[in-house]
Write an enzyme that holds these catalytic residues in place. Structure first.
Site, short mmCIF file in Angstrom:
data_model
loop_
_atom_site.label_atom_id
_atom_site.label_comp_id
_atom_site.label_asym_id
_atom_site.label_seq_id
_atom_site.Cartn_x
_atom_site.Cartn_y
_atom_site.Cartn_z
CG ASP A 11 -0.20 -0.07 2.56
OD1 ASP A 11 0.95 -0.56 2.60
OD2 ASP A 11 -0.77 0.38 3.58
CG HIS A 239 6.59 0.11 10.44
ND1 HIS A 239 6.57 -0.29 11.74
CD2 HIS A 239 6.17 1.40 10.44
CE1 HIS A 239 6.16 0.70 12.51
NE2 HIS A 239 5.92 1.75 11.75
#
Ligand code: BDR
Ligand code: CA
Length: 315
Positions: A11, A239
């Site tokens: 995303d 992340h």
């Protein structure tokens, strides 16, 4: 570095953009990339992915638009307060290429059939496309080599709710299906991604690199703004790049037990929690059945420095 064929599901916000850079710089054999709504809409994510891949010298990798809405729900609008309105910190890139016709789930199923038993799946957004692919092809778990995800939290708080990490919380039904399927999932969650950081000196060093590192540095300004009050100084969590580095074998976890993981997909306050069964840490506790998931709980120091050197190799 791993010579396996890869499917990436993302995303494309700012840490996803860093991940594209890592995968390209490491020469990962990317067979296709699917977008999913998360940080922004799946259409916007595909746009960012195409533009970034072209900037990084890989306009040849097919990009498919994936699910707009989570399984059984409606897309909540994204995280512009983290990643900026266009998902990449407001940085405007030259528009490059168009997405392919097939959906991301269709692409994943096709690639799994074409690369039977060898395709590696890296998912760094909500798991909607993977869940849809499991519906399209129930044999998918036996067709792919493994799945590595950025998501969840085992022994630390969530980042959306007290227990919910964004990628899991954005589509708990999909995450539950993915963790429940008979394949090996490596979970790279907030336990380790919150301690993998870029500091100000990393961002500044990227600025003086080529066009792609400089664009990533420009995006990082917005990401740093979000993380500075959380981390106490100008810096950000890494992340998605950490998940990619672990998937590629560029980072070796120092602690990664194989344990059962379930996802709370109820409507209660635990919605989106990854329930990581660590009871086995108590000596003498009977073996917990269904231990199939590798949960990364420890990493070596220095990932920020390593990622910087890798990204500086980009054009
Ligand atoms: C995850 O959520 C997204 O905002 C990031 O791109 C990362 O995949 C972190 O919780
Ligand atoms: Ca992401």
């Amino acid at each position: 570095m791993s010579g396996a064929p890869w499917y990436l599901d993302c995303d494309t916000g700012i840490d996803d953009a860093l991940t594209l850079g890592l995968l390209v710089a490491e020469g990962a054999d990317l067979k296709g990339i699917g977008s999913v709504s998360g940080n922004l809409s799946s259409v916007g994510g595909a746009r960012n992915t195409l533009d970034l891949m072209a900037l990084m010298g890989r306009p040849d990798v097919p990009v498919a638009i994936g699910a707009h809405d989570p399984i059984g729900g409606v897309f909540g609008g994204g995280a512009d307060f983290v990643h900026g309105a266009n998902g990449i910190g407001g940085v405007e890139l030259p528009r490059a290429g168009e997405p392919v016709e097939e959906s991301a789930a269709e692409m994943l199923v096709r690639l799994a059939r074409e690369h039977r038993g060898t395709l590696r799946v890296l998912a760094i957004g909500p798991l909607t496309n993977l869940a849809l692919a499991l519906e399209l092809e129930p044999e998918l778990p036996s067709l792919v080599a493994d799945v590595v995800i950025m998501g969840g939290a085992a022994r630390v708080p969530g980042n959306v709710t007290a227990v919910g990490e964004a990628n899991i919380w954005n589509d708990p039904e999909a995450a539950s299906a993915v963790f429940g399927a008979p394949w090996t999932v490596t979970m790279v969650g907030l336990d380790v991604t919150m301690v993998a950081r870029f500091e100000e000196q990393h961002r500044v060093a990227l600025e003086s690199g080529g066009a792609a590192p400089a664009a990533l540095a420009a995006m990082l300004g917005v990401y740093f703004q979000y993380y500075t009050p959380i981390l106490g100084r100008p810096s950000c969590a890494l992340h998605d790049p950490l998940a990619a580095a672990i998937a590629l074998g560029a980072v070796q976890p120092t602690l990664a037990p194989v344990v059962p993981v379930e996802v709370d997909a109820t409507e209660g306050p635990g919605r989106g929690q990854t329930l990581v069964d660590l009871r086995g840490r108590f000596v003498g506790y009977p073996a917990v059945p269904n231990a199939r998931h590798r949960v990364v709980l420890g990493i070596p120091e220095g990932f920020g420095d390593q990622l910087l050197q890798t990204l500086l190799r980009l054009p």
